[in-house]
Scaffold this active site. Structure first.
Site, PDB file in Angstrom:
ATOM      1  N   SER A 186       0.676  -1.099   0.105  1.00  0.00           N
ATOM      2  CA  SER A 186       0.010  -0.092  -0.046  1.00  0.00           C
ATOM      3  C   SER A 186       0.805   1.295  -0.099  1.00  0.00           C
ATOM      4  O   SER A 186       0.295   2.348  -0.357  1.00  0.00           O
ATOM      5  CB  SER A 186      -0.989   0.070   1.178  1.00  0.00           C
ATOM      6  N   HIS A 214      -5.838  -3.749  -1.576  1.00  0.00           N
ATOM      7  CA  HIS A 214      -5.930  -2.619  -2.393  1.00  0.00           C
ATOM      8  C   HIS A 214      -5.868  -3.352  -3.980  1.00  0.00           C
ATOM      9  O   HIS A 214      -5.104  -2.612  -4.700  1.00  0.00           O
ATOM     10  CB  HIS A 214      -4.264  -2.001  -2.121  1.00  0.00           C
ATOM     11  N   LYS A 245     -12.365  -0.441   0.796  1.00  0.00           N
ATOM     12  CA  LYS A 245     -11.906   0.350  -0.182  1.00  0.00           C
ATOM     13  C   LYS A 245     -12.458   0.602  -1.497  1.00  0.00           C
ATOM     14  O   LYS A 245     -13.446   1.094  -1.481  1.00  0.00           O
ATOM     15  CB  LYS A 245     -10.216  -0.275  -0.365  1.00  0.00           C
TER      16      LYS A 245
END
Length: 397
Positions: A186, A214, A245
């Site tokens: 990340s 991610h 996310k």
């Protein structure tokens, strides 16, 4: 009692401020989107948001909001219970089944966050007879999860396959071995070499676990993450990830894995057994998010275009960006105080970003981690680049 330590805590906070490492919190008074309204912690007003994990721009998508509103009427606000008592609704099972199918795994178990998911895996599966082999730059939740178990701990240098193989050789006497890696790291936007990791796992009889927080939703041809990108969806044993996310941006996490692993987690995983169920409104909205992700490539294509544009324009302007094509685009600054100052100047120019410094990244590697979104327009991206150039000039560099 606290009076005895008050001065020491205050001194520590002063040291953090003096080192340029203090992390102020800004307050926004609007939904999470490509632009947000800052109400505290900076000059009040609307600014472009380039620091959220809202990769697909779904945090305020009308269809997601409608699904959430409908879910409140149908399922209520919260469960007030853990799953095995009276905290499981049809919507939870629907989401688990849907995630399993989407990720190509046999079963899925929901958690209140991916931090909890990573905190619940290792202690359940591994003991002192086993070994866990972890990438050096894995997320803090993986590191903390490993600390909770009694397995021997091996660490290999970031994405270093030779070092990974050496750790596998040194742990061959273990009963079970688990290789664990972020799918995307990340702070750097680098992608783990999963195909080669799986090859080593096959050679040395180890399991593979990937935290794909991610990546899921936008990496891979169908948005199924780094296992899809590398063609190893059937070779990864455990996938952890977040609903907070790209998949809507609310909260919640999951473990998608082999059927027997998930069954054991339901019986023994402490964050699952002792935490309230995921709010039904989040589960229902996440089902709508998966509908949107699976029905079209438009958002993924727009995100890729925005990422390519930002990276190329910033490189042309003379900024150092770590290589890659992930929408995490770290603009390297080096000095922590300079990174913090640059972030302040950018906010004054209408661009909301955050300076990252130690302990989030190593000393001397401070950066502005820019994150692109499908919600950004071409004009938004170009305005952000212009703000970087102007802010750099204001710093006399």
């Amino acid at each position: 009692m606290f009076d005895n330590v008050r001065d020491e805590v205050a001194a520590t906070l002063d040291e953090i401020r003096e080192a340029g490492l203090f992390k102020p919190e800004r307050v926004i008074g609007s939904p999470q989107s490509a632009a947000v309204t800052v109400t505290a912690g900076g000059t009040p007003g609307e600014v472009l948001n380039f620091c959220a994990n809202n990769y697909l721009g779904l945090a305020d998508h009308p269809e997601v909001l409608d699904a959430a509103k409908d879910a409140l009427d149908r399922w209520g606000y919260g469960m007030a219970s853990v799953r095995f008592i009276c905290g499981t609704q049809d919507v939870h099972k629907q989401l688990e089944d849907r995630l399993s199918a989407f990720l190509g795994q046999e079963d899925t178990i929901l958690y209140s966050s991916c931090f909890d998911a990573n905190g619940g895996v290792f202690e359940t599966l591994l003991d002192e007879r086993d070994a866990v082999i972890s990438d050096a730059l894995n997320h803090a939740s993986i590191i903390d999860g490993i600390r909770l178990c009694k397995a021997r701990r091996h660490r290999y240098a970031n994405r270093d396959l030779a070092d990974l193989e050496q750790q596998l050789k040194e742990s061959q006497d273990a009963r079970r071995r688990l290789i664990v890696t972020d799918g995307v790291f990340s702070m750097d936007g680098y992608v783990a070499p999963l195909r080669e990791i799986c090859d080593l796992a096959d050679r040395y009889n180890a399991m593979v676990m990937v935290d794909d927080s991610h990546a899921v939703g936008f990496v891979g041809a169908g948005g199924r993450g780094t296992p899809e990108l590398h063609g190893v969806m059937d070779r990864v044993d455990i996938i952890t990830g977040t609903l907070g996310k790209a998949l809507g941006g609310a909260s919640g996490g999951y473990v998608a894995a082999r059927r027997e692993i998930v069954a054991l987690l339901r019986q023994r995983s402490r964050p699952y057994l002792f935490s309230n169920s995921l709010a039904p409104v989040i589960a229902a909205a996440s089902l709508k998010v998966l509908d949107l992700v699976e029905s079209s490539n438009e958002l993924r294509e727009r995100l890729a275009d925005n990422t390519a544009l930002f990276r190329s324009k910033m490189t042309e302007a003379g900024f150092e960006i770590l290589p890659g094509d992930h929408p995490i685009a770290p603009v390297m600054i080096g000095d922590a105080a300079k990174a913090g100052r640059l972030a302040e100047l950018l906010l004054e120019r209408g661009v909301y970003v955050i300076g990252f410094s130690y302990p989030v990244v190593p000393h001397g590697q401070a950066r502005i981690r820019v994150q692109l979104s499908a919600a950004h327009t071409t004009e938004d991206v170009e305005r952000a680049v212009a703000a970087f150039v102007d802010a750099r000039a204001a710093m006399g560099e």
